[in-house]
Structures are given as C-alpha cells and as structure tokens.
Design an enzyme around this catalytic site. Structure first.
Site: not given
Ligand code: DGL
Length: 265
Positions: A76, A189
């Site tokens: 993440c 993301c």
């Molecule tokens: N997959 C997360 C990232 O790479 C998502 C973050 C979120 O939950 O907003 O930032």
C-alpha cells in the site's frame, strides 16, 4: 510446507495489495504468504498519518505474534508513506519492503515528457512523495500531472470496477492528462491496476501504465535469498480481512480455492 519456508506478511487497506501478491505468485516459491486486508479501516488514503501509522503497527505486531513473519510487505503506497520509516526503526531485523509510486521508471519511459500520477490524497500530500517528486524533477525535464482520486478505492472495494460511476470519476481526473499528451501514468495506489483497462480506454492512446508489483517481488526474492531462502517448493497463501470483503475480486486476482478468515485486530 518446509519448516524453514519464508514467512511473509503482506497488508493493505483492502483488495489492492493483491495486485502485489499477483506479482509475488509469479516469482516466489517455497514460502507462506499471510495477507491482511484491513477493510475495517479502508480507505487509508483519507485517514490521518497518525491513524495509518497505528494500523500499520497493529498489523505488524499481529503478524509477528501469530505468524512469526520474516518479511513484511507494505502493499500500500499510503501506508508506506506514513509508516515504513517507523516500522524499520522498530523492527530492524525484519525484511520490510514498501510500495512507492513508480515515478522514476515513468520518467524514463515517457516519450512526450508528460507523466500522470494517480494516487490517494494521503500519498500525494505525504512528505515521502513530495521529496521523491522534487528530487526527480531536478534530474529530468518531465512535467508531472498529479491527481488525487478520493473515492476510487471505495468504488473498487465495492466491486464497481467496470461501472459508469467509476468511469465518470476517472474521466474527470484523466481529462487534463489526455489533453496534455500524457503518455505514461503511474498507478500510485495498489488498487488502481484493477481499473487499468478503463484508464486505457479513457486515455485513447498507447499508454505506459506503471505499477511496482514486479519490482517488489524481485526485491523480496533478493533480500530473502540473502537470508537463506531457497525459492523451491510450494507457495501457500492465507487471507484475512478485518471486515467484509468482495470474494469475487479475490478469486479473479489470485484464483484457486480461497482460504479467507475474518480477524479482529
Ligand atoms: N492500496 C492502497 C494504496 O496503495 C489504498 C489506500 C486506501 O485505502 O486509500 O495506497
């Protein structure tokens, strides 16, 4: 499963980190992956840095206590920005690999000199991203079109991937990039590779989409080998979520029979 198999904890706010697990499946053998989708606290991108740091600490403590992990993958971008430094300070023995927007490869690949960056509000506002973007801007004459995408993680978590509402949101965000000849878009993301097809359709051109899953898997393999990992044998994956999660997307991403449990952290 061999008793010396590498034990890897991977986490994200939800389904997005599974796009990193997909890359790990292609490369890593003889290991156990424990994946936590922290859906109770999703989306991370709209939380404060202190909150995200706390989630990351709690999840890491859980992984160590329950699964005695050797490696932690922060799948993440948002949690990496908020917590990777503090986690490395607290657990110097643990292999810790974070996820960062691939602006550097994007700057190398663009032909038009125009690069789009899609990420959560927290990632784009974080000091880590700002520092990286400023450093790279001094090295190369590339224009960055940065775009926060509030609400996109929720759409994806709700399974609204090929959905008119998601398309409308993306059309608004991508419009300035399309008008300005952007040919390379950083998926900052780990959820966003799930809407790659829609992004390509809206941009209406040949497009480089930059996602760092493969780079993370390679780095894990190299650091694991330094610690004696042999990369032979089966790969086992156990999935956990802290609240409800869309099982259809999970099977689409990693296939097979899913061992999914709800946990309380
Ligand atoms: N997959 C997360 C990232 O790479 C998502 C973050 C979120 O939950 O907003 O930032």
């Amino acid at each position: 499963m061999r008793s010396d198999a590498l034990r890897i904890g991977v986490f994200d706010s939800g389904l997005g980190g599974l796009t990193v697990v997909q890359a790990m499946i292609r490369l890593i053998k003889g290991a156990q992956i424990f994946y936590i989708a922290d859906t109770k606290h999703a989306p991370y991108g709209e939380k404060t840095e202190e909150q995200i740091l706390q989630y990351a600490f709690d999840i890491t403590a859980y992984f160590l206590q329950k699964h005695n992990i050797d490696a932690l993958i922060i799948a993440c971008n948002t949690a990496t920005s908020a917590a990777v430094k503090a986690l490395r300070e607290k657990y110097p023995e643990l292999i810790i690999i974070g996820t960062e927007p691939g602006i550097k490869p994007a700057m190398e690949q663009t032909r038009t000199g125009k690069v789009g960056v899609l990420a959560t509000p927290a990632t784009l506002q974080g000091a880590k991203y700002q520092q990286l973007a400023n450093e790279l801007a001094m090295q190369k004459d590339v224009t960055l079109f940065e775009q926060a995408c509030p609400g996109l993680v929720e759409q994806i978590e709700q399974g609204k991937i090929d959905h008119p509402q998601t398309q409308e949101m993306l059309e608004g965000w991508l419009h300035p990039m399309r008008e300005n000849d952007v040919d390379t878009v950083v998926l900052g993301c780990t959820h966003y590779p799930l809407v790659s097809d829609m992004i390509k359709k809206i941009m209406q051109r040949e497009l480089n989409l930059i996602h760092t899953g493969d780079a993370i898997a390679k780095r894990l393999l190299s650091l694991g080998k330094n610690k004696g990992h042999r990369n032979e044998g089966d790969l086992q994956i156990a999935l956990y979520s802290t609240d409800d999660i869309d099982r259809t997307i999970i099977s689409r991403l990693i296939g097979g029979a899913i061992d999914l449990k709800k946990i309380d952290i």
